[in-house]
Write an enzyme that holds these catalytic residues in place. Structure first.
Site, PDB file in Angstrom:
ATOM      1  N   ASP A  36     -19.051  15.823   3.105  1.00 57.41           N
ATOM      2  CA  ASP A  36     -19.021  14.985   1.903  1.00 57.41           C
ATOM      3  C   ASP A  36     -20.398  15.017   1.264  1.00 57.41           C
ATOM      4  OD1 ASP A  36     -18.887  12.618   0.097  1.00 57.41           O
ATOM      5  OD2 ASP A  36     -17.045  12.157   1.177  1.00 57.41           O
ATOM      6  N   THR A  40     -19.367  10.135  -4.470  1.00 52.88           N
ATOM      7  CA  THR A  40     -18.551   8.925  -4.591  1.00 52.88           C
ATOM      8  C   THR A  40     -18.271   8.296  -3.232  1.00 52.88           C
ATOM      9  OG1 THR A  40     -16.513  10.243  -4.558  1.00 52.88           O
ATOM     10  CG2 THR A  40     -17.427   9.688  -6.720  1.00 52.88           C
ATOM     11  N   GLY A  41     -18.324   9.077  -2.167  1.00 52.35           N
ATOM     12  CA  GLY A  41     -18.126   8.521  -0.831  1.00 52.35           C
ATOM     13  C   GLY A  41     -19.323   7.704  -0.371  1.00 52.35           C
ATOM     14  N   TYR A 153      -8.247  17.478 -15.220  1.00 55.40           N
ATOM     15  CA  TYR A 153      -8.121  17.212 -13.782  1.00 55.40           C
ATOM     16  C   TYR A 153      -6.785  17.725 -13.255  1.00 55.40           C
ATOM     17  CZ  TYR A 153      -7.470  14.305  -9.567  1.00 55.40           C
ATOM     18  OH  TYR A 153      -7.224  13.850  -8.307  1.00 55.40           O
ATOM     19  N   ARG A 221       3.405   1.757 -12.644  1.00 55.97           N
ATOM     20  CA  ARG A 221       2.891   2.708 -11.674  1.00 55.97           C
ATOM     21  C   ARG A 221       3.503   2.437 -10.291  1.00 55.97           C
ATOM     22  NH1 ARG A 221       2.133   4.909 -15.523  1.00 55.97           N
ATOM     23  NH2 ARG A 221       0.240   5.777 -16.443  1.00 55.97           N
TER      24      ARG A 221
END
Length: 322
Positions: A36, A40-41, A153, A221
């Site tokens: 990683d 973002t982690g 994306y 959703r």
């Protein structure tokens, strides 16, 4: 005792979903290597892994597009690679399609090359059902739902799946792509780190900050709890070869309904801040989970009420710790 032949390499393993998967794999006695870049982690997400299984866990800080993954795979010889290190859309995606392709397409190619170099049996890929199907594809979405993807994306994810199939044909590398519905749960961040709507609403409500709702709140959703998603990844390590498989509950929840449920649980009495609908938001995105049941033996077991309660307990504890 840990079996070194059961090594799993998890890219993006310090992230929201990845860290839960790491915990599950270690609990099953597997050896886990996490790669990683921490864009973002968070290392905090791996605290339990470091503490509980120090001899069975290794962390490598690297960018999968840098070429550094191949020597890691050659050294550890992972049986399976679970590839979660993709980059979702944000405001920059509209003006940076090359950047998205670099991470999500070339990054996946780098993972596949590393898998070949490391003698890996299978790659399990994390895709996103809300991104790869056309905006007007009818719900509930099955795996034959049409494109084109409505964003850079989603287009990159579809291209990555094509490469999975090509590597399967050319080199016999097994693969499964899991197209996830809207995943939520503990460790999911808020807006600042690209978290989903549950994480964003929860974080902002606990801070007594305003929450934005796009449109009139009627957008629907399919929310699936992170533990259920992790179970699907574990099952896919040995099942569903050569397929895209949608992972969701088959049930829809309107964003306005979600907002009211969280506000009531938290004691938040502010009305949402209205914002214009987003052009590429499909009105309804629910998932047909039948292939997951047939091919993986998977079904969700966590109700939305249970999942939100667990998420809120974690968020309150995290807020107190800060």
């Amino acid at each position: 005792m840990t079996d070194p032949s059961q090594t799993v390499l998890v890219t993006g393993g310090a992230g929201f979903i990845g860290s839960h998967l790491v915990d599950r794999l270690l609990a099953e006695g597997r050896r886990v290597v996490v790669a990683d870049d921490l864009s973002t982690g968070r290392l905090a997400n791996l605290e339990d892994a470091r503490r509980v299984a120090p001899g069975s866990f290794e962390f490598q800080r690297l960018d999968v597009t840098s070429g550094a993954l191949t020597p890691v795979a050659e050294r550890h010889r992972p049986e399976v690679i679970v590839h979660l290190a993709t980059r979702r859309d944000d405001d920059a995606a509209a003006v940076d399609p090359m950047g998205r392709a670099n991470v999500n397409v070339l990054g996946t190619l780098a993972v596949l090359e590393a898998a070949l170099a490391g003698g890996t049996r299978k790659v399990v890929f994390a895709s996103a059902a809300d991104a790869i199907y056309a905006v007007d594809a009818p719900a509930p979405l099955d795996e034959a739902a049409p494109g084109p993807a409505p964003s850079h994306y989603g287009a990159a994810l579809r291209a990555a799946e094509e490469y999975l199939g090509t590597y399967g044909q050319l080199y016999g590398l097994q693969w499964t792509s899991l197209a996830l519905a809207s995943v939520y749960g503990p460790r999911q961040g808020g807006t600042d780190d690209g978290g989903g709507v549950v994480g964003t609403f929860t974080e902002r409500m606990l801070r007594r900050q305003p929450c934005i709702v796009h449109g009139d709140g009627s957008t629907v959703r399919d929310f699936v709890f992170v533990d259920d998603v992790v179970h699907a990844f574990v099952l896919a390590m040995d099942r569903g070869d050569g397929q895209r498989i949608n992972i969701g509950t088959g049930e829809g929840t309107a964003i306005g309904q979600l907002y009211r449920a969280l506000a009531a649980a938290i004691g938040y009495d502010r009305q949402p801040v209205p914002a214009p609908p987003r052009e590429l938001d499909a009105p309804v995105r629910t998932i047909d989970p039948r292939r997951a049941s047939q091919e993986l033996g998977w079904k969700p077991w966590t109700t939305l009420e249970e999942g939100l309660a667990e998420t809120l307990r974690w968020a309150v504890g995290a807020a107190v710790a800060r």
